[in-house]
Design a protein around this motif. Structure first.
Motif, PDB file in Angstrom:
ATOM      1  N   TYR A 102       0.844  -1.200   0.000  1.00  0.00           N
ATOM      2  CA  TYR A 102       0.000   0.000   0.000  1.00  0.00           C
ATOM      3  C   TYR A 102       0.872   1.239   0.000  1.00  0.00           C
ATOM      4  N   LYS A 140     -10.536   6.986   4.054  1.00  0.00           N
ATOM      5  CA  LYS A 140      -9.704   7.864   3.185  1.00  0.00           C
ATOM      6  C   LYS A 140     -10.469   8.380   1.979  1.00  0.00           C
ATOM      7  N   LYS A 161     -17.695   0.930   8.311  1.00  0.00           N
ATOM      8  CA  LYS A 161     -17.319  -0.472   8.549  1.00  0.00           C
ATOM      9  C   LYS A 161     -17.823  -0.932   9.902  1.00  0.00           C
ATOM     10  N   SER A 179      -7.081  -4.238   2.870  1.00  0.00           N
ATOM     11  CA  SER A 179      -5.876  -4.060   3.692  1.00  0.00           C
ATOM     12  C   SER A 179      -5.749  -5.141   4.763  1.00  0.00           C
ATOM     13  N   LEU A 206      -7.373   1.260  -5.342  1.00  0.00           N
ATOM     14  CA  LEU A 206      -7.986  -0.004  -5.805  1.00  0.00           C
ATOM     15  C   LEU A 206      -6.883  -1.043  -5.904  1.00  0.00           C
TER      16      LEU A 206
HETATM   17  O1  LIG Z   1      -9.225  -3.031  -3.612  1.00  0.00           O
HETATM   18  P1  LIG Z   1      -9.020  -3.552  -2.224  1.00  0.00           P
HETATM   19  O2  LIG Z   1      -8.148  -4.774  -2.192  1.00  0.00           O
HETATM   20  O3  LIG Z   1     -10.293  -3.715  -1.482  1.00  0.00           O
HETATM   21  O4  LIG Z   1      -8.141  -2.449  -1.374  1.00  0.00           O
HETATM   22  C1  LIG Z   1      -8.461  -1.060  -1.490  1.00  0.00           C
HETATM   23  C2  LIG Z   1      -9.128  -0.553  -0.182  1.00  0.00           C
HETATM   24  C3  LIG Z   1      -8.219  -0.720   1.025  1.00  0.00           C
HETATM   25  C4  LIG Z   1      -7.977   0.650   1.617  1.00  0.00           C
HETATM   26  O5  LIG Z   1      -8.936   0.983   2.593  1.00  0.00           O
HETATM   27  P2  LIG Z   1      -8.686   0.611   4.130  1.00  0.00           P
HETATM   28  O6  LIG Z   1      -7.258   0.873   4.460  1.00  0.00           O
HETATM   29  O7  LIG Z   1      -9.225  -0.749   4.339  1.00  0.00           O
HETATM   30  O8  LIG Z   1      -9.667   1.616   4.883  1.00  0.00           O
HETATM   31  P3  LIG Z   1      -9.494   3.197   5.148  1.00  0.00           P
HETATM   32  O9  LIG Z   1     -10.000   3.883   3.897  1.00  0.00           O
HETATM   33  O10 LIG Z   1     -10.375   3.449   6.320  1.00  0.00           O
HETATM   34  O11 LIG Z   1      -8.049   3.468   5.393  1.00  0.00           O
HETATM   35  C5  LIG Z   1      -8.252   1.616   0.495  1.00  0.00           C
HETATM   36  O12 LIG Z   1      -8.674   2.887   1.030  1.00  0.00           O
HETATM   37  C6  LIG Z   1      -9.363   0.944  -0.314  1.00  0.00           C
HETATM   38  O13 LIG Z   1     -10.633   1.282   0.219  1.00  0.00           O
END
Ligand SMILES: O=P(O)(O)OC[C@H]1C[C@H](OP(=O)(O)OP(=O)(O)O)[C@H](O)[C@@H]1O
Length: 282
Positions: A102, A140, A161, A179, A206
């Motif tokens: 990330y 975010k 969430k 994540s 993404l």
């Molecule tokens: O495509 P994926 O594999 O699902 O990953 C992408 C997610 C993970 C991460 O969010 P988090 O760090 O889970 O949550 P936050 O936005 O609260 O930091 C990011 O902001 C996207 O929403």
């Protein structure tokens, strides 16, 4: 007070650009300036010509009793490319790489000027689409969703969430979190979206697409139509991504945590603005 044309144009420009996608009745300006409608219409034509020549946006007038003038942000390719280039320069800084591939982006999401520019860019991509709300997942994505929603003059629906009593009755779905790599829950208050709403989904990052897929599944529970999905950054070359119909500003690839390096390249947003298509998602 009598306003000269130059003074009317200054006020009109400020008022239109601070109320994007909002119909301003001509009578507002007629009353404000105590000017004939014909004179106000000439003023609007001047603003319209400059905005469209300079790639700032569209100024559309509608006739009739409920008519008026609307400013629609639609930045041109040059300005769009400048925004993407600036975002790329900021993202490229080496110390952004985090465990799990990330990138640290909270500073970018917290930059109101960057979010405002990117909001105009994403609003440009979906200009002309009927959108009732911008939807994102906490945390975010919230600042981005607000920036886009301001330009589109629509509401923001933030998916949480966790279930909070302050959200009233809610709808929830489970999804595989990007994540944490585990099953998590998305929750949205029933009050946020009307049945059948047309929504634009935005998020900061993404990766495997689990979060976006969860959002789409949740939208089905509201019988909402997902008009588009737009992310700031996509992780390139993700195997079996469950979702491939999106726009992105940037792509990151060749993420090497050991050497703290990664490659950043343009996403498909400029292509999408240029001719409304998305190259094949990698
Ligand atoms: O495509 P994926 O594999 O699902 O990953 C992408 C997610 C993970 C991460 O969010 P988090 O760090 O889970 O949550 P936050 O936005 O609260 O930091 C990011 O902001 C996207 O929403």
């Amino acid at each position: 007070m009598k306003f000269k044309r130059s003074e009317r144009l200054v006020f009109m420009t400020q008022h239109l650009t601070s109320h994007p996608n909002q119909l301003i009745p001509l009578t507002y300006f007629v009353d404000k300036f105590s000017q004939a409608k014909s004179s106000i219409s000439e003023d609007i034509k001047i603003v319209k010509d400059v905005f469209e020549t300079e790639g700032i946006g569209l100024v559309q007038t509608t006739a009739g009793a409920g008519g008026g003038v609307t400013f629609r942000p639609k930045i041109d390719h040059v300005r769009s490319a400048e925004i993407v280039a600036r975002f790329m320069e900021v993202l490229k800084t080496k110390d952004r790489l985090l465990p799990g591939g990330y990138l640290y982006m909270s500073d970018i999401m917290g930059d109101p000027h960057m979010m405002s520019d990117i909001g105009k860019l994403i609003a440009t991509m979906y200009e002309g689409a009927t959108i009732d709300a911008v939807v994102t997942v906490a945390t975010k994505g919230i600042s981005l969703a607000n920036a886009v929603a301001r330009e589109l003059n629509v509401s923001v629906a933030v998916i949480r969430k966790d279930n909070k009593v302050t959200e009233g009755s809610t709808v929830s779905v489970n999804y595989v979190s990007g994540s944490t790599r585990k099953i998590e829950t998305m929750v949205l208050s029933k009050r946020t979206l009307k049945e059948g709403a047309k929504v634009l989904v935005v998020d900061d990052f993404l990766r495997a697409g689990g979060s976006i897929t969860g959002v789409i599944n949740l939208m089905e529970e509201f019988s909402a139509q997902v008009v588009g999905v737009s992310v700031l950054v996509e992780a390139k070359q993700v195997e079996n991504r469950r979702f491939n119909d999106y726009t992105s500003l940037l792509k990151v690839s060749e993420i090497d945590e050991f050497n703290q390096s990664f490659v950043v390249e343009e996403g498909n947003c400029l292509e999408y603005i240029e001719n409304g298509t998305k190259e094949h998602q990698s």
